[in-house]
Write a protein that holds these residues in place. Sequence first.
Motif, PDB file in Angstrom:
ATOM      1  N   ALA A  70       3.098  -6.975   2.365  1.00  0.00           N
ATOM      2  CA  ALA A  70       4.270  -6.183   2.764  1.00  0.00           C
ATOM      3  C   ALA A  70       3.849  -4.719   2.866  1.00  0.00           C
ATOM      4  O   ALA A  70       3.922  -3.968   1.893  1.00  0.00           O
ATOM      5  N   GLY A  71       3.343  -4.355   4.039  1.00  0.00           N
ATOM      6  CA  GLY A  71       2.848  -2.996   4.202  1.00  0.00           C
ATOM      7  C   GLY A  71       1.517  -2.804   3.497  1.00  0.00           C
ATOM      8  O   GLY A  71       1.208  -1.722   3.010  1.00  0.00           O
ATOM      9  N   PHE A  72       0.738  -3.875   3.450  1.00  0.00           N
ATOM     10  CA  PHE A  72      -0.584  -3.838   2.814  1.00  0.00           C
ATOM     11  C   PHE A  72      -1.585  -3.460   3.904  1.00  0.00           C
ATOM     12  O   PHE A  72      -1.685  -4.149   4.926  1.00  0.00           O
ATOM     13  N   ASP A  73      -2.295  -2.348   3.706  1.00  0.00           N
ATOM     14  CA  ASP A  73      -3.058  -1.782   4.824  1.00  0.00           C
ATOM     15  C   ASP A  73      -4.533  -2.190   4.872  1.00  0.00           C
ATOM     16  O   ASP A  73      -5.346  -1.520   5.495  1.00  0.00           O
ATOM     17  N   SER A  82       0.821  -1.215   0.000  1.00  0.00           N
ATOM     18  CA  SER A  82       0.000   0.000   0.000  1.00  0.00           C
ATOM     19  C   SER A  82       0.850   1.258   0.000  1.00  0.00           C
ATOM     20  O   SER A  82       0.302   2.358  -0.157  1.00  0.00           O
ATOM     21  N   GLY A  83       2.161   1.111   0.234  1.00  0.00           N
ATOM     22  CA  GLY A  83       2.976   2.307   0.447  1.00  0.00           C
ATOM     23  C   GLY A  83       4.386   2.204  -0.072  1.00  0.00           C
ATOM     24  O   GLY A  83       4.614   1.850  -1.236  1.00  0.00           O
ATOM     25  N   HIS A 142      -9.409  -0.415  -3.342  1.00  0.00           N
ATOM     26  CA  HIS A 142     -10.447  -1.061  -2.524  1.00  0.00           C
ATOM     27  C   HIS A 142     -11.745  -0.257  -2.514  1.00  0.00           C
ATOM     28  O   HIS A 142     -12.824  -0.813  -2.356  1.00  0.00           O
ATOM     29  N   GLY A 143     -11.612   1.069  -2.723  1.00  0.00           N
ATOM     30  CA  GLY A 143     -12.792   1.930  -2.698  1.00  0.00           C
ATOM     31  C   GLY A 143     -13.807   1.591  -3.780  1.00  0.00           C
ATOM     32  O   GLY A 143     -14.981   1.934  -3.678  1.00  0.00           O
ATOM     33  N   ASN A 201      -3.308  -1.472  -3.452  1.00  0.00           N
ATOM     34  CA  ASN A 201      -4.674  -0.940  -3.357  1.00  0.00           C
ATOM     35  C   ASN A 201      -4.673   0.576  -3.436  1.00  0.00           C
ATOM     36  O   ASN A 201      -5.728   1.197  -3.382  1.00  0.00           O
ATOM     37  N   ARG A 202      -3.472   1.164  -3.569  1.00  0.00           N
ATOM     38  CA  ARG A 202      -3.359   2.631  -3.667  1.00  0.00           C
ATOM     39  C   ARG A 202      -2.516   2.990  -4.891  1.00  0.00           C
ATOM     40  O   ARG A 202      -1.389   2.528  -5.013  1.00  0.00           O
ATOM     41  N   PRO A 203      -3.081   3.827  -5.763  1.00  0.00           N
ATOM     42  CA  PRO A 203      -2.365   4.150  -7.002  1.00  0.00           C
ATOM     43  C   PRO A 203      -1.073   4.925  -6.772  1.00  0.00           C
ATOM     44  O   PRO A 203      -0.169   4.885  -7.609  1.00  0.00           O
TER      45      PRO A 203
END
Length: 213
Positions: free
Chosen positions: A87-90, A9-10, A59-60, A37-39
């Motif tokens: 791995a840092g998946f929120d 995610s980061g 995810h939204g 899950n985050r562009p």
Amino acid sequence: MIVAAVLISGTGSNLQAILDAIAAGRLDARVALVVSNRPDAAGLARAARAGVPTRVIEHGGFPSREAFDAAVVEALRAAQVELVVLAGFDRLVSRVLLAAFPQRVLNIHPALLPAFPGLHAQRQAAAYGVKIAGATVHFVDDQVDHGPIIVQGAVAIDPDDGEEAVRRRILEVEHVIYPLAIQLLAEGRVEVVGRHVRVRGARPQPRPPLIHW
Ligand code: GRF
């Protein structure tokens, strides 16, 4: 050789450690896909630099956790993934992902579990005044930061270490133990019996205990 997907995610520094270990010949794995899950996840550029395909699945855009996980599972299956590395998946993962990859989903948590589960583990450790902190690679089950532990690594913490210093020290050990845990799985040496993970074959000699004040 094990075929893995890494979910981020980061920042993706653990993803980077895994890619570096593969490039260095220390890890017999192929990262077939990186899912974010985050562009805007910085880790996406790390994947692209290493020539690893990426997918952004926001995810939204889904009505439920399960619907999101079903889309992720579809992408993982299309990439013929055997192992799912968080791995840092929120996002919390649902049974949909766990059922698709039974005992094949890993997570890294920046604490010596069962100490400091949940969010802000490094802040909790710094505030508590622990002398030894660390990180845990574990199988994911249906409870948060809970599944059977594969590898833990510890670091000494000084009283002056604030949250940032604790985070930095723990990250260093994360970058060692995540590739190591995946390599143990790639070698087929990992056996899970209830909560206990046994690793067959040679291990490093027992080391002196880490004592710190
Ligand atoms: C790490 O501290 C990991 O333990 C936690 O999230 C952080 C991810 O860092 N789950 P990065 O994105 O791998 O740099």
